[in-house]
Design a protein around this motif. Sequence first.
Motif, PDB file in Angstrom:
ATOM      1  N   ARG A  68      43.360   0.798   9.008  1.00  0.00           N
ATOM      2  CA  ARG A  68      43.973   1.386   7.808  1.00  0.00           C
ATOM      3  C   ARG A  68      45.226   0.586   7.460  1.00  0.00           C
ATOM      4  O   ARG A  68      45.754  -0.140   8.284  1.00  0.00           O
ATOM      5  CB  ARG A  68      44.330   2.850   8.069  1.00  0.00           C
TER       6      ARG A  68
ATOM      7  N   HIS B 273      50.712   1.546  -5.398  1.00  0.00           N
ATOM      8  CA  HIS B 273      51.833   2.474  -5.673  1.00  0.00           C
ATOM      9  C   HIS B 273      52.518   2.150  -7.003  1.00  0.00           C
ATOM     10  O   HIS B 273      52.808   3.041  -7.793  1.00  0.00           O
ATOM     11  CB  HIS B 273      52.881   2.398  -4.555  1.00  0.00           C
TER      12      HIS B 273
ATOM     13  N   PRO C 190      55.313   2.629   2.287  1.00  0.00           N
ATOM     14  CA  PRO C 190      56.553   2.139   1.693  1.00  0.00           C
ATOM     15  C   PRO C 190      56.526   2.341   0.180  1.00  0.00           C
ATOM     16  O   PRO C 190      55.444   2.441  -0.398  1.00  0.00           O
ATOM     17  CB  PRO C 190      56.523   0.645   2.043  1.00  0.00           C
TER      18      PRO C 190
ATOM     19  N   VAL D 284      50.339   3.041 -10.221  1.00  0.00           N
ATOM     20  CA  VAL D 284      50.126   4.489 -10.388  1.00  0.00           C
ATOM     21  C   VAL D 284      51.452   5.192 -10.691  1.00  0.00           C
ATOM     22  O   VAL D 284      51.541   6.022 -11.612  1.00  0.00           O
ATOM     23  CB  VAL D 284      49.468   5.076  -9.109  1.00  0.00           C
TER      24      VAL D 284
ATOM     25  N   GLU E  79      54.242   7.960  -1.219  1.00  0.00           N
ATOM     26  CA  GLU E  79      54.189   7.689   0.224  1.00  0.00           C
ATOM     27  C   GLU E  79      54.954   6.400   0.548  1.00  0.00           C
ATOM     28  O   GLU E  79      55.162   5.556  -0.316  1.00  0.00           O
ATOM     29  CB  GLU E  79      52.723   7.580   0.681  1.00  0.00           C
TER      30      GLU E  79
ATOM     31  N   ASP F 134      41.229  10.549  -7.595  1.00  0.00           N
ATOM     32  CA  ASP F 134      40.742   9.495  -6.696  1.00  0.00           C
ATOM     33  C   ASP F 134      39.562   8.812  -7.385  1.00  0.00           C
ATOM     34  O   ASP F 134      38.674   9.494  -7.916  1.00  0.00           O
ATOM     35  CB  ASP F 134      40.289  10.085  -5.345  1.00  0.00           C
ATOM     36  N   PRO F 135      39.538   7.477  -7.382  1.00  0.00           N
ATOM     37  CA  PRO F 135      38.418   6.792  -8.048  1.00  0.00           C
ATOM     38  C   PRO F 135      37.089   6.983  -7.333  1.00  0.00           C
ATOM     39  O   PRO F 135      36.036   6.756  -7.935  1.00  0.00           O
ATOM     40  CB  PRO F 135      38.846   5.314  -8.039  1.00  0.00           C
ATOM     41  N   MET F 136      37.111   7.420  -6.085  1.00  0.00           N
ATOM     42  CA  MET F 136      35.859   7.578  -5.325  1.00  0.00           C
ATOM     43  C   MET F 136      35.288   8.980  -5.533  1.00  0.00           C
ATOM     44  O   MET F 136      35.947   9.978  -5.174  1.00  0.00           O
ATOM     45  CB  MET F 136      36.117   7.372  -3.819  1.00  0.00           C
TER      46      MET F 136
ATOM     47  N   ALA G  63      49.521   8.994  -2.936  1.00  0.00           N
ATOM     48  CA  ALA G  63      49.111   8.590  -1.578  1.00  0.00           C
ATOM     49  C   ALA G  63      47.946   7.610  -1.659  1.00  0.00           C
ATOM     50  O   ALA G  63      46.983   7.702  -0.903  1.00  0.00           O
ATOM     51  CB  ALA G  63      48.742   9.819  -0.751  1.00  0.00           C
ATOM     52  N   THR G  64      48.057   6.682  -2.603  1.00  0.00           N
ATOM     53  CA  THR G  64      47.057   5.606  -2.701  1.00  0.00           C
ATOM     54  C   THR G  64      47.447   4.509  -1.705  1.00  0.00           C
ATOM     55  O   THR G  64      48.566   4.524  -1.181  1.00  0.00           O
ATOM     56  CB  THR G  64      47.068   4.995  -4.118  1.00  0.00           C
TER      57      THR G  64
ATOM     58  N   VAL H 112      43.916   1.403 -10.466  1.00  0.00           N
ATOM     59  CA  VAL H 112      43.989   1.952 -11.842  1.00  0.00           C
ATOM     60  C   VAL H 112      43.439   0.924 -12.816  1.00  0.00           C
ATOM     61  O   VAL H 112      43.456  -0.249 -12.551  1.00  0.00           O
ATOM     62  CB  VAL H 112      45.446   2.290 -12.220  1.00  0.00           C
TER      63      VAL H 112
ATOM     64  N   GLY I 158      42.857  10.207   0.410  1.00  0.00           N
ATOM     65  CA  GLY I 158      42.440   9.572   1.662  1.00  0.00           C
ATOM     66  C   GLY I 158      43.084  10.314   2.814  1.00  0.00           C
ATOM     67  O   GLY I 158      43.355  11.511   2.729  1.00  0.00           O
TER      68      GLY I 158
ATOM     69  N   HIS J 277      59.184   3.008   9.066  1.00  0.00           N
ATOM     70  CA  HIS J 277      59.639   4.366   9.412  1.00  0.00           C
ATOM     71  C   HIS J 277      60.958   4.279  10.175  1.00  0.00           C
ATOM     72  O   HIS J 277      61.919   4.993   9.886  1.00  0.00           O
ATOM     73  CB  HIS J 277      58.620   5.044  10.348  1.00  0.00           C
TER      74      HIS J 277
HETATM   75  N1  LIG Z   1      54.085   8.985   5.885  1.00  0.00           N
HETATM   76  C1  LIG Z   1      53.290   8.545   6.845  1.00  0.00           C
HETATM   77  O1  LIG Z   1      53.492   8.814   8.019  1.00  0.00           O
HETATM   78  C2  LIG Z   1      52.097   7.733   6.460  1.00  0.00           C
HETATM   79  C3  LIG Z   1      51.057   7.552   7.369  1.00  0.00           C
HETATM   80  C4  LIG Z   1      49.946   6.817   6.976  1.00  0.00           C
HETATM   81  C5  LIG Z   1      49.881   6.270   5.712  1.00  0.00           C
HETATM   82  N2  LIG Z   1      50.933   6.446   4.853  1.00  0.00           N
HETATM   83  C6  LIG Z   1      50.910   5.853   3.495  1.00  0.00           C
HETATM   84  O2  LIG Z   1      50.049   6.624   2.667  1.00  0.00           O
HETATM   85  C7  LIG Z   1      49.389   5.777   1.733  1.00  0.00           C
HETATM   86  C8  LIG Z   1      47.889   6.022   1.847  1.00  0.00           C
HETATM   87  O3  LIG Z   1      47.480   5.727   3.158  1.00  0.00           O
HETATM   88  P1  LIG Z   1      46.100   6.331   3.738  1.00  0.00           P
HETATM   89  O4  LIG Z   1      46.047   5.933   5.145  1.00  0.00           O
HETATM   90  O5  LIG Z   1      45.974   7.747   3.339  1.00  0.00           O
HETATM   91  O6  LIG Z   1      45.054   5.445   2.904  1.00  0.00           O
HETATM   92  P2  LIG Z   1      43.510   5.756   2.649  1.00  0.00           P
HETATM   93  O7  LIG Z   1      42.887   4.436   2.387  1.00  0.00           O
HETATM   94  O8  LIG Z   1      42.963   6.647   3.708  1.00  0.00           O
HETATM   95  O9  LIG Z   1      43.512   6.603   1.285  1.00  0.00           O
HETATM   96  C9  LIG Z   1      43.850   6.061   0.052  1.00  0.00           C
HETATM   97  C10 LIG Z   1      43.072   6.800  -1.041  1.00  0.00           C
HETATM   98  O10 LIG Z   1      43.552   6.363  -2.311  1.00  0.00           O
HETATM   99  C11 LIG Z   1      42.419   6.209  -3.181  1.00  0.00           C
HETATM  100  N3  LIG Z   1      42.811   5.314  -4.292  1.00  0.00           N
HETATM  101  C12 LIG Z   1      42.780   3.970  -4.362  1.00  0.00           C
HETATM  102  N4  LIG Z   1      43.256   3.554  -5.559  1.00  0.00           N
HETATM  103  C13 LIG Z   1      43.581   4.654  -6.238  1.00  0.00           C
HETATM  104  C14 LIG Z   1      44.109   4.878  -7.532  1.00  0.00           C
HETATM  105  N5  LIG Z   1      44.427   3.883  -8.319  1.00  0.00           N
HETATM  106  N6  LIG Z   1      44.317   6.141  -7.930  1.00  0.00           N
HETATM  107  C15 LIG Z   1      44.015   7.179  -7.122  1.00  0.00           C
HETATM  108  N7  LIG Z   1      43.518   7.039  -5.870  1.00  0.00           N
HETATM  109  C16 LIG Z   1      43.308   5.782  -5.443  1.00  0.00           C
HETATM  110  C17 LIG Z   1      41.322   5.685  -2.282  1.00  0.00           C
HETATM  111  O11 LIG Z   1      40.050   5.905  -2.834  1.00  0.00           O
HETATM  112  C18 LIG Z   1      41.568   6.513  -1.021  1.00  0.00           C
HETATM  113  O12 LIG Z   1      40.858   7.723  -1.049  1.00  0.00           O
HETATM  114  C19 LIG Z   1      49.813   4.348   2.070  1.00  0.00           C
HETATM  115  O13 LIG Z   1      50.856   3.960   1.214  1.00  0.00           O
HETATM  116  C20 LIG Z   1      50.346   4.441   3.492  1.00  0.00           C
HETATM  117  O14 LIG Z   1      51.357   3.497   3.781  1.00  0.00           O
HETATM  118  C21 LIG Z   1      52.009   7.180   5.192  1.00  0.00           C
END
Ligand SMILES: NC(=O)c1ccc[n+]([C@@H]2O[C@H](COP(=O)([O-])OP(=O)(O)OC[C@H]3O[C@@H](n4cnc5c(N)ncnc54)[C@H](O)[C@@H]3O)[C@@H](O)[C@H]2O)c1
Length: 365
Positions: free
Chosen positions: A152, A75, A94, A78, A92, A35-37, A69-70, A365, A12, A165
């Motif tokens: 999101r 989290h 939390p 997985v 990622e 990714d499941p999608m 990064a699901t 999952v 994502g 953060h």
């Molecule tokens: N470090 C940072 O600054 C920061 C910023 C934004 C988000 N994040 C974290 O990153 C994570 C993802 O956020 P995002 O905004 O990218 O979400 P998102 O919804 O854009 O992407 C998540 C992806 O995970 C996929 N997914 C769902 N279940 C899954 C599984 N079981 N196995 C594999 N893939 C799976 C979804 O299809 C999707 O493509 C969250 O935990 C969020 O808190 C961190």
Amino acid sequence: MTPLRIAVVGYGKLGVIHTRLLADSELFELVGVVDPMLENRSLATETHGVIGYECVDEILDQIDCAVVATPTVFHHDVCSILLAAGKHVLVEKPITATVSEAQSLVALAAFHRVKLQVGHVVRFDPHFQTGQNLIQEPRLIECTRASGYTFRSMDVGVTLDLMIHDLDLVLSLVDSPVKSLQATGCAVIGPHEDIAHARLTFENGTMANLTASRTSHTQVRCLQATGSSGHVSIDFMNNEFVNFVGVGDALGALDIDPVTASDAVKQDVTERFFTELLPQQSVPITPCNAIEEEHRDFHRSISEDSSPIVCGSTGLRVLEIATRIAETIKAGTTDEPVSAKGPHFDNAPSSAESTTLYKSHVRGV
Ligand SMILES: NC(=O)c1ccc[n+]([C@@H]2O[C@H](COP(=O)([O-])OP(=O)(O)OC[C@H]3O[C@@H](n4cnc5c(N)ncnc54)[C@H](O)[C@@H]3O)[C@@H](O)[C@H]2O)c1
């Protein structure tokens, strides 16, 4: 040096960034994306030529480590599969959605003797790295993190989404246990809190005020800290400097009565205020990509068998405080969980209903 074989789980918003950086990295060999999608997997293959997998089990025998990064609610499931298979994990932030899930991941990583790193990436931000060297014995820390609504990370509230953060930064700066906390907040869109305010008091007397909003019309990311060496002001949105107001030698020698001082003396002090008494400077930062630095630390910890800078136990401690804040907000605002109602959604589902609903829309999952 042999690159470590890695997969990105969750393609994502964040997974796309990790994948792009890892595809170009000399430290890792990007083996695949999970990714499941189908459309996400196809996009990864089209962009980086990597194989897409529907489920993490399919790639276990080909990798040494993975970035997870699901959405946060997945989290735990997985990461458990990866850790139990002896794979190092950078998850990622939390770390997980609940404290008990995080405790189980930390224990699993220790049992299988693998690294568990948490993506509190601001630790690697050059603004923070410059600023933290200037801050000594912080007494008061103030953090603000605000952005517009993005739809999101709706699986968690703003405390676990954004404030976490800054909680990580504050806990890394203050070497003392949290003595007490107060918090308030509200849901605007819901179902979880979208605005949160928290005040932490540490046993050594340090205080931290944190504000986070994901329904703000302005974008702000800043941290200010006052300590024995002076005052540091970090604007994470400004790419050039960290401002530092130090305590100059001339301040100790200042011998005036501010009430009876003559106009000439007041004028003199005013003119010297931010040059000699509290000398101000803009300290230049050396730009770098914080996620790349995070990957570098992940690689270092695995190859040297040492702890990553932000290990699982650190992520757990941060989550414990964040959860106390989120629970305090819930308990203090209404009789029902604050997530039950936002001003614009009178019939919004409860927090638990919403999590189930969310999970059914985004395959896990
Ligand atoms: N470090 C940072 O600054 C920061 C910023 C934004 C988000 N994040 C974290 O990153 C994570 C993802 O956020 P995002 O905004 O990218 O979400 P998102 O919804 O854009 O992407 C998540 C992806 O995970 C996929 N997914 C769902 N279940 C899954 C599984 N079981 N196995 C594999 N893939 C799976 C979804 O299809 C999707 O493509 C969250 O935990 C969020 O808190 C961190």
